[in-house]
Scaffold this motif. Structure first.
Motif, PDB file in Angstrom:
ATOM      1  N   UNK A  82      44.406  15.748  26.545  1.00  0.00           N
ATOM      2  CA  UNK A  82      44.854  15.098  25.354  1.00  0.00           C
ATOM      3  C   UNK A  82      44.871  13.645  25.370  1.00  0.00           C
ATOM      4  N   UNK A  83      45.330  13.238  26.379  1.00  0.00           N
ATOM      5  CA  UNK A  83      45.345  11.692  26.920  1.00  0.00           C
ATOM      6  C   UNK A  83      43.919  11.184  27.071  1.00  0.00           C
ATOM      7  N   UNK A  84      42.905  11.907  27.536  1.00  0.00           N
ATOM      8  CA  UNK A  84      41.525  11.573  27.597  1.00  0.00           C
ATOM      9  C   UNK A  84      40.832  11.359  25.990  1.00  0.00           C
ATOM     10  N   UNK A  85      41.454  12.360  25.430  1.00  0.00           N
ATOM     11  CA  UNK A  85      40.968  12.451  24.013  1.00  0.00           C
ATOM     12  C   UNK A  85      41.461  10.963  23.259  1.00  0.00           C
ATOM     13  N   UNK A  86      42.701  11.016  23.443  1.00  0.00           N
ATOM     14  CA  UNK A  86      43.169   9.808  22.679  1.00  0.00           C
ATOM     15  C   UNK A  86      42.532   8.249  23.072  1.00  0.00           C
ATOM     16  N   UNK A  87      42.160   8.270  24.464  1.00  0.00           N
ATOM     17  CA  UNK A  87      41.255   7.172  24.762  1.00  0.00           C
ATOM     18  C   UNK A  87      40.197   7.116  24.153  1.00  0.00           C
ATOM     19  N   UNK A  88      39.435   8.364  24.023  1.00  0.00           N
ATOM     20  CA  UNK A  88      38.086   8.254  23.107  1.00  0.00           C
ATOM     21  C   UNK A  88      38.544   8.054  21.609  1.00  0.00           C
ATOM     22  N   UNK A  89      39.651   8.328  21.061  1.00  0.00           N
ATOM     23  CA  UNK A  89      40.002   7.968  19.534  1.00  0.00           C
ATOM     24  C   UNK A  89      40.013   6.603  19.289  1.00  0.00           C
ATOM     25  N   UNK A  90      40.348   5.723  20.518  1.00  0.00           N
ATOM     26  CA  UNK A  90      40.645   4.457  20.110  1.00  0.00           C
ATOM     27  C   UNK A  90      39.156   3.755  19.966  1.00  0.00           C
ATOM     28  N   UNK A  91      38.123   4.232  20.196  1.00  0.00           N
ATOM     29  CA  UNK A  91      36.887   3.742  19.974  1.00  0.00           C
ATOM     30  C   UNK A  91      36.335   3.675  18.762  1.00  0.00           C
ATOM     31  N   UNK A  92      37.002   4.720  17.836  1.00  0.00           N
ATOM     32  CA  UNK A  92      36.659   5.119  16.555  1.00  0.00           C
ATOM     33  C   UNK A  92      37.103   4.099  15.419  1.00  0.00           C
ATOM     34  N   UNK A  93      36.590   3.879  14.381  1.00  0.00           N
ATOM     35  CA  UNK A  93      37.113   3.164  13.178  1.00  0.00           C
ATOM     36  C   UNK A  93      38.047   4.194  12.390  1.00  0.00           C
ATOM     37  N   UNK A  94      38.809   3.468  11.520  1.00  0.00           N
ATOM     38  CA  UNK A  94      39.778   4.162  10.708  1.00  0.00           C
ATOM     39  C   UNK A  94      39.212   5.257   9.878  1.00  0.00           C
ATOM     40  N   UNK A  95      37.977   4.931   9.148  1.00  0.00           N
ATOM     41  CA  UNK A  95      37.005   5.981   8.639  1.00  0.00           C
ATOM     42  C   UNK A  95      36.582   7.225   9.544  1.00  0.00           C
ATOM     43  N   UNK A  96      36.092   6.800  10.705  1.00  0.00           N
ATOM     44  CA  UNK A  96      35.773   7.887  11.426  1.00  0.00           C
ATOM     45  C   UNK A  96      36.912   8.698  12.032  1.00  0.00           C
ATOM     46  N   UNK A  97      38.044   8.127  12.230  1.00  0.00           N
ATOM     47  CA  UNK A  97      39.147   9.180  12.833  1.00  0.00           C
ATOM     48  C   UNK A  97      39.607   9.820  11.667  1.00  0.00           C
ATOM     49  N   UNK A  98      39.487   9.381  10.376  1.00  0.00           N
ATOM     50  CA  UNK A  98      40.041  10.480   9.411  1.00  0.00           C
ATOM     51  C   UNK A  98      38.776  11.471   9.228  1.00  0.00           C
TER      52      UNK A  98
END
Length: 216
Positions: A183-199
């Motif tokens: 999950x920590x690795x996933x959260x690191x990947x998530x930081x590379x996304x824009x807000x629209x991509x995360x949603x």
């Protein structure tokens, strides 16, 4: 965990040999040898069918069905991920549908294969031999955490039968640390996304869909 133990543990992690897909030492990176070896193995989207197909293929190939030793064959062709003799094995059969596919969203992969990989790496430290270079303080903290984990799992039951937290302590520890790391690795990947991509990714739903305790 104190700094000295962290440094020792990082060095131990770096020493782990990794086999993903197949063992390059066995095939010498010769793609034609790999293709010929697996030519008769046909995988599907069904884990049950895959298990039957792989066992039948092993019989035809004369491959031992066990993973008790790091023989040249058993380590590369088992369809279960495992950690043995300072080696982590993620076989090709696992890195395929329904676990991983060309169009699978990253959160699903982190929650599935990511968790399995982190779980297996965790076994480097779940045995006493894996912690023999830790400081006394770090070992005591680990022992206390395991005791708490045993009590927690002792409080669970399945079909009315209480679980034995002591019996499954090493696997439970690897499950808990595995999901935290993945999950920590996933959260690191998530930081590379824009807000629209995360949603758009609907991340949490996909994360928990990918992770299942049965994968460990």
């Amino acid at each position: 965990m104190d700094e000295e133990t962290k440094n020792v543990s990082k060095a131990k992690l770096k020493s782990v040999r990794q086999i993903v897909g197949h063992d390059n030492r066995l095939h010498k990176d010769n793609a034609s040898l790999v293709e010929a070896k697996f030519e008769m193995l046909k995988l599907t989207d069904s884990q049950l069918v895959n298990a039957i197909q792989i066992n039948s293929w092993k019989l035809r190939q004369n491959i031992p069905p066990t993973r008790n030793s790091m023989s040249e064959e058993s380590r590369s062709y088992s369809y279960n991920a495992y950690f043995i003799e300072n080696t982590i094995v993620i076989p090709a059969g696992l890195a395929s549908p329904p676990m991983v596919g060309p169009n699978y969203p990253p959160p699903y992969i982190y929650g599935g294969l990511g968790f399995i990989t982190a779980h297996e790496f965790s076994h480097l430290f779940t045995s006493p031999d894996g912690r023999n270079s830790w400081s006394y303080l770090a070992q005591e903290r680990y022992r206390q955490n395991i005791e708490d984990l045993v009590l927690q799992y002792n409080g669970f039951s399945m079909m009315g039968v209480p679980l034995n937290g002591t019996q499954s302590a090493e696997e439970n520890a690897a499950d808990n640390s595995g999901i935290i790391v993945a999950y920590g690795a996933y959260k690191l990947w998530e930081r590379t996304l824009s807000e629209a991509e995360r949603e758009a990714m609907e991340k949490l739903t996909l994360w928990y869909t990918g992770y299942t305790p049965g994968n460990s």
